[in-house]
Design a protein around this motif. Structure first.
Motif, PDB file in Angstrom:
ATOM      1  N   TYR A 189       0.930  -1.204   0.023  1.00 50.73           N
ATOM      2  CA  TYR A 189      -0.051  -0.017   0.042  1.00 50.73           C
ATOM      3  C   TYR A 189       0.878   1.285  -0.023  1.00 50.73           C
ATOM      4  CZ  TYR A 189      -2.922   3.876   1.608  1.00 50.73           C
ATOM      5  OH  TYR A 189      -3.375   4.934   1.808  1.00 50.73           O
ATOM      6  N   GLU A 190       2.151   1.331   0.945  1.00 52.04           N
ATOM      7  CA  GLU A 190       2.910   2.310   0.756  1.00 52.04           C
ATOM      8  C   GLU A 190       3.333   2.548  -0.243  1.00 52.04           C
ATOM      9  OE1 GLU A 190       2.540   0.577   5.013  1.00 52.04           O
ATOM     10  OE2 GLU A 190       3.056  -0.191   2.938  1.00 52.04           O
ATOM     11  N   HIS A 191       3.930   1.616  -1.152  1.00 53.88           N
ATOM     12  CA  HIS A 191       4.507   2.031  -2.457  1.00 53.88           C
ATOM     13  C   HIS A 191       3.521   2.425  -3.498  1.00 53.88           C
ATOM     14  CE1 HIS A 191       8.398  -0.772  -1.671  1.00 53.88           C
ATOM     15  NE2 HIS A 191       8.348   0.382  -1.157  1.00 53.88           N
ATOM     16  N   ARG A 192       2.118   1.940  -3.551  1.00 51.77           N
ATOM     17  CA  ARG A 192       1.088   2.245  -4.443  1.00 51.77           C
ATOM     18  C   ARG A 192       0.907   3.760  -4.176  1.00 51.77           C
ATOM     19  NH1 ARG A 192      -2.322  -1.667  -3.427  1.00 51.77           N
ATOM     20  NH2 ARG A 192      -1.200  -3.065  -4.724  1.00 51.77           N
ATOM     21  N   ALA A 193       0.692   4.112  -2.961  1.00 54.29           N
ATOM     22  CA  ALA A 193       0.727   5.496  -2.640  1.00 54.29           C
ATOM     23  C   ALA A 193       1.818   6.572  -2.942  1.00 54.29           C
ATOM     24  CB  ALA A 193       0.324   5.681  -1.072  1.00 54.29           C
ATOM     25  N   ALA A 194       2.862   5.994  -2.841  1.00 51.86           N
ATOM     26  CA  ALA A 194       4.122   6.790  -3.236  1.00 51.86           C
ATOM     27  C   ALA A 194       4.233   7.005  -4.518  1.00 51.86           C
ATOM     28  CB  ALA A 194       5.439   6.239  -2.644  1.00 51.86           C
ATOM     29  N   TYR A 195       3.786   5.879  -5.474  1.00 57.31           N
ATOM     30  CA  TYR A 195       3.738   5.843  -6.769  1.00 57.31           C
ATOM     31  C   TYR A 195       2.772   6.730  -7.455  1.00 57.31           C
ATOM     32  CZ  TYR A 195       2.840   4.026 -11.617  1.00 57.31           C
ATOM     33  OH  TYR A 195       2.612   3.817 -12.903  1.00 57.31           O
ATOM     34  N   ASP A 196       1.529   6.662  -6.778  1.00 58.23           N
ATOM     35  CA  ASP A 196       0.509   7.438  -7.231  1.00 58.23           C
ATOM     36  C   ASP A 196       0.677   9.153  -6.795  1.00 58.23           C
ATOM     37  OD1 ASP A 196      -1.208   5.661  -8.107  1.00 58.23           O
ATOM     38  OD2 ASP A 196      -2.271   5.440  -6.082  1.00 58.23           O
ATOM     39  N   MET A 197       1.616   9.216  -5.765  1.00 62.75           N
ATOM     40  CA  MET A 197       1.842  10.692  -5.560  1.00 62.75           C
ATOM     41  C   MET A 197       2.877  11.324  -6.469  1.00 62.75           C
ATOM     42  SD  MET A 197       3.750  12.144  -2.237  1.00 62.75           S
ATOM     43  CE  MET A 197       5.207  12.482  -3.317  1.00 62.75           C
ATOM     44  N   VAL A 198       4.103  10.432  -6.943  1.00 63.66           N
ATOM     45  CA  VAL A 198       5.006  10.794  -7.785  1.00 63.66           C
ATOM     46  C   VAL A 198       4.569  11.224  -8.878  1.00 63.66           C
ATOM     47  CG1 VAL A 198       7.146  10.174  -8.808  1.00 63.66           C
ATOM     48  CG2 VAL A 198       6.701   9.805  -6.545  1.00 63.66           C
ATOM     49  N   LEU A 199       3.672  10.140  -9.737  1.00 60.00           N
ATOM     50  CA  LEU A 199       3.136  10.267 -10.861  1.00 60.00           C
ATOM     51  C   LEU A 199       2.330  11.634 -11.023  1.00 60.00           C
ATOM     52  CD1 LEU A 199       4.310   7.803 -11.597  1.00 60.00           C
ATOM     53  CD2 LEU A 199       2.592   7.175 -13.125  1.00 60.00           C
ATOM     54  N   SER A 200       1.166  11.645  -9.912  1.00 62.93           N
ATOM     55  CA  SER A 200       0.418  12.816  -9.753  1.00 62.93           C
ATOM     56  C   SER A 200       1.192  14.129  -9.957  1.00 62.93           C
ATOM     57  CB  SER A 200      -0.608  12.836  -8.532  1.00 62.93           C
ATOM     58  OG  SER A 200      -1.155  13.821  -8.632  1.00 62.93           O
ATOM     59  N   GLN A 201       2.207  14.193  -9.074  1.00 61.16           N
ATOM     60  CA  GLN A 201       3.066  15.566  -9.170  1.00 61.16           C
ATOM     61  C   GLN A 201       3.498  15.824 -10.741  1.00 61.16           C
ATOM     62  OE1 GLN A 201       5.620  15.113  -5.770  1.00 61.16           O
ATOM     63  NE2 GLN A 201       3.996  15.953  -4.423  1.00 61.16           N
ATOM     64  N   LEU A 202       4.007  14.838 -11.250  1.00 67.27           N
ATOM     65  CA  LEU A 202       4.892  14.968 -12.358  1.00 67.27           C
ATOM     66  C   LEU A 202       3.874  15.215 -13.671  1.00 67.27           C
ATOM     67  CD1 LEU A 202       7.251  11.687 -12.427  1.00 67.27           C
ATOM     68  CD2 LEU A 202       8.001  14.060 -12.221  1.00 67.27           C
ATOM     69  N   HIS A 203       2.617  14.654 -13.649  1.00 70.35           N
ATOM     70  CA  HIS A 203       1.581  15.097 -14.443  1.00 70.35           C
ATOM     71  C   HIS A 203       1.171  16.491 -14.356  1.00 70.35           C
ATOM     72  CE1 HIS A 203       1.230  11.312 -16.999  1.00 70.35           C
ATOM     73  NE2 HIS A 203       1.038  10.697 -15.337  1.00 70.35           N
ATOM     74  N   GLU A 204       1.200  16.988 -13.110  1.00 75.33           N
ATOM     75  CA  GLU A 204       0.929  18.235 -12.665  1.00 75.33           C
ATOM     76  C   GLU A 204       1.775  19.377 -13.634  1.00 75.33           C
ATOM     77  OE1 GLU A 204       0.784  19.111  -8.774  1.00 75.33           O
ATOM     78  OE2 GLU A 204      -0.936  17.739  -8.309  1.00 75.33           O
ATOM     79  N   ILE A 205       2.959  18.847 -13.974  1.00 76.49           N
ATOM     80  CA  ILE A 205       3.932  19.929 -14.338  1.00 76.49           C
ATOM     81  C   ILE A 205       3.653  20.096 -15.786  1.00 76.49           C
ATOM     82  CG2 ILE A 205       6.343  19.857 -15.278  1.00 76.49           C
ATOM     83  CD1 ILE A 205       7.031  18.505 -12.582  1.00 76.49           C
TER      84      ILE A 205
END
Length: 734
Positions: free
Chosen positions: A18-34
């Motif tokens: 769960y922790e890795h999935r959450a980290a993945y979602d956060m990283v990709l979400s921030q990258l897509h915001e760029i």
């Protein structure tokens, strides 16, 4: 770097935490915001300036940010995939080592059983007892030379023969009891005459039931009668026997006329190995435990025979003997020695990794074609290590070390190139400078570059944390594997030395030896040497066996090639001899730790000794000493080689294993260049000061390299307390 498009562990794979999935979602979400921010910047460039060069400069900056973001999105997917692939590969290698070493432990043990049964069958009290019993079975034996009474010959009446047999049975039972008290691995030993009748047993509790019992139809009895000479034996694989209620593993061989290896067959000796008891120890010791000493849920270990049926398991209620286990068929029908197989399947309602390894035998023992199986939850391969020790090594060092597979190191370097905070900050600084050049209208770019800096820093910070976690997990998983290998190494050596202690105690009670020491004629010593040679031919793990009189003088030995050199040599100043002369009970023994011996041309020796007591009694005065020179290198090196860390069945770079004694001296090693026998080791204090049965891991510097190490101190085996040795397994990380 070429990024593989084949992703095995995508983020929606159920093994992803769960922790890795959450980290993945956060990283990709921030990258897509760029990306919308960059689009906003490109549009803003058209609004604030008509200068094509300025517009291009702004667009170039935005595209650089987009390129970094796009690369990070791709690499993030690959990163998680490779992280879990690395964990899977490492876990499979560890599990395979566990399954292999488990079956090796049993095979080494069963080799000893083949030696035991062949030697014991030559015991005088056994063939005398069988010979007289056969006289009472019409037509089953020729006339015996065994004396029935002090003044009566064999052709005495039946009552005298029966009376004599009763006395011989008592002696035979006593000797069988002595064997069983020295070798606690046996449930029973039975002596059988030619008619198939049990005439003597070792187990007092079942003796009344078994004496007179006829087992002439049992396979182990029939096959033993067919053996050609004293070097042959038969083993009845785990199956039912009339001798006991439980399934039996029975080794048997013929009793021969006058104890001569080439003599006529006159009876059979069968030994009932405590297979379940031994296997339960081996199987359960290999499994991880919780703080209460209970096996972790979802972990199982078991053996199957060549028909694919369970013969013993760590959980006999869930995996009962005699049944076909619920594992893929390919695991039950491994065809060749040393074959192994990995699969995942649902087991006990849990998605599990199943690892199977088929027996390879050991030395000249071909084995019984058994297979070792290890079952563990798939989730356990990917669990995170919450408690991490600080070993003084940075995550960056770890990620560039040999602990991390090459493909993972490449990904790490790619991430480093694309997540360098300095690069992102440089882009922002260049953007701010450019915006300043545009004057008042350029101020509208400031929030855009601030957001890029903030998002980039947050993303790269999270990636650095994930990289740190990955490297830490790999380190802890590797340390755990090294500790496990060190446990297996010390357990293997302890089990083997338990056998040596049992051997010397039993052999010391041989009546031929005490008679020769009482009657010191040369002819008697020649007989003793022949007797020792017969033992040595059955037990090839000994370089020599010697008999020493009470003055410390060698009077007989087993190896003809050493006889002239050893005969008459004084060993009165040697520890093993002095210990042997202090023995007053047949259950005691002496041992001289590994050292160089001038008796063996300076070869490294491990010498066990037993007191030869008056009249072969259980308690008495020592007339002399039996010394057995164990072939230390021939045993230690295969054990250590089998416990060197491997990946995909290949020894890892810088991997080694070695034993140390109480003085922290290396007594055997797989790497004589870097960890030389005879040298004292410089490893962490915690690894040198372990208490009985304790294990630990650590890191140290040696030979200009950084090593990680797993160590385990002996806890002995059964009643054998061990020699306070420690097993160490290392691998370099540089």
């Amino acid at each position: 770097m070429t990024i593989s498009t084949e992703i095995k562990f995508n983020i929606y794979n159920p093994v992803i935490t769960y922790e890795h999935r959450a980290a993945y979602d956060m990283v990709l979400s921030q990258l897509h915001e760029i990306f919308p921010i960059c689009n906003q910047g490109k549009c803003k460039a058209l609004e604030v300036t008509d200068d094509p060069q300025k517009q291009k400069q702004i667009n170039d900056l935005m595209e650089k940010v987009e390129f970094i973001s796009d690369s990070l999105i791709t690499i993030t997917k690959v990163f998680f995939d490779q992280l879990y692939r690395a964990k899977e590969s490492s876990s499979q290698s560890i599990a395979h080592s566990m399954a292999k070493i488990t079956i090796d432990m049993i095979e080494r043990n069963l080799l000893e059983r083949t030696c035991d049964v062949r030697w014991w069958a030559l015991e005088k009290s056994f063939w005398e007892c069988v010979e007289v019993s056969n006289l009472l079975n019409t037509g089953t034996a020729k006339k015996s030379t065994v004396k029935i009474t002090a003044d009566s010959a064999v052709n005495s009446d039946k009552k005298l023969i029966e009376s004599s047999l009763a006395n011989l049975v008592t002696v035979a039972c006593t000797r069988l009891e002595d064997i069983r008290s020295s070798y606690t691995l046996y449930r029973d030993l039975v002596l059988v005459d030619m008619s198939g009748k049990v005439i003597a047993t070792a187990n007092i509790d079942s003796r009344e039931k078994l004496l007179g019992f006829n087992i002439s139809e049992e396979v182990w009895f029939k096959e033993a009668l067919k053996t050609i000479d004293g070097t042959e034996y038969f083993v009845q694989d785990f199956s039912k026997s009339k001798l006991e209620d439980n399934g039996s593993l029975i080794y048997s061989t013929a009793i021969r006329d006058k104890g001569d290896e080439k003599g006529d067959v006159i009876g059979v000796l069968g030994v009932l190995f405590d297979f379940q008891g031994e296997c339960q120890i081996v199987l359960n010791d290999s499994l991880p435990k919780d703080r209460n000493g209970e096996t972790l849920d979802g972990w199982f270990s078991f053996f199957t025979n060549n028909q694919g049926r369970v013969i013993c398991s760590s959980d006999q209620d869930f995996i009962p003997p005699g049944l076909v286990p619920h594992v893929p068929k390919s695991h039950r029908i491994l065809r060749n020695k040393g074959d192994f197989k990995f699969s995942t399947a649902v087991f006990c309602g849990i998605n599990c990794l199943i690892v199977s390894h088929k027996s390879e035998g050991f030395d000249d023992y071909d084995g019984l074609e058994w297979t070792s199986h290890l079952v563990l939850p798939v989730a356990s391969m990917f669990e995170r290590h919450i408690e991490n020790k600080d070993f003084g090594i940075t995550p960056k060092e770890l990620m560039n070390s040999h602990l991390i597979p090459e493909i993972n190191r490449q990904t790490f370097q790619e991430i480093q190139r694309n997540t360098d905070k300095g690069d992102i900050q440089l882009i922002s600084i260049n953007g701010i400078v450019l915006a300043t050049d545009l004057g008042k209208s350029g101020k509208s770019f400031m929030p855009i570059f601030d957001q890029i800096t903030k998002t980039g820093s947050s993303t790269t910070g999270k990636m650095e944390l994930l990289l740190s976690e990955m490297s830490s997990d790999m380190l802890n998983q590797t340390l755990k594997a090294l500790v496990n290998l060190s446990k297996q190494a010390i357990e293997l050596i302890d089990r083997n030395l338990f056998e040596r202690a049992a051997d010397v105690r039993w052999w010391s009670s041989d009546f031929v030896f005490c008679e020769a020491l009482k009657n010191t004629e040369t002819e008697n010593y020649d007989t003793v040497s022949k007797r020792l040679a017969v033992i040595n031919s059955s037990y090839s793990m000994y370089r020599d066996l010697v008999i020493v009189d009470s003055n410390g003088r060698i009077v007989a030995n087993s190896k003809l090639e050493n006889r002239d050199k050893l005969k008459g040599v004084s060993v009165s100043d040697q520890s093993w001899f002095r210990q042997g002369m202090q023995i007053s009970k047949s259950v005691q023994f002496g041992v001289q730790d590994v050292c160089n011996s001038d008796l063996e041309s300076e070869k490294t020796s491990l010498i066990y000794s037993g007191g030869i007591l008056e009249n072969g009694q259980r308690i008495g005065k020592a007339l002399g000493v039996l010394g057995i020179f164990f072939d230390w290198e021939a045993l230690a090196h295969p054990i250590l080689e089998g416990c060197v860390p491997r990946i995909d069945n290949h020894i890892v770079e810088g991997g080694a294993s070695f034993f140390t004694n109480t003085d922290h001296q290396i007594i055997a090693s797989t790497d004589e260049e870097h960890f030389t026998t005879g040298n004292q080791v410089s490893i962490p204090t915690a690894n040198l000061t372990l208490k009985e049965g304790e294990s630990t891991a650590g890191m140290f510097l040696a030979n200009g390299k950084k090593y990680i190490i797993g160590s385990t101190k002996t806890k002995g085996y059964r009643e054998y307390r061990g020699l306070e040795w420690t097993a160490h397994v290392v691998r370099s990380i540089d």
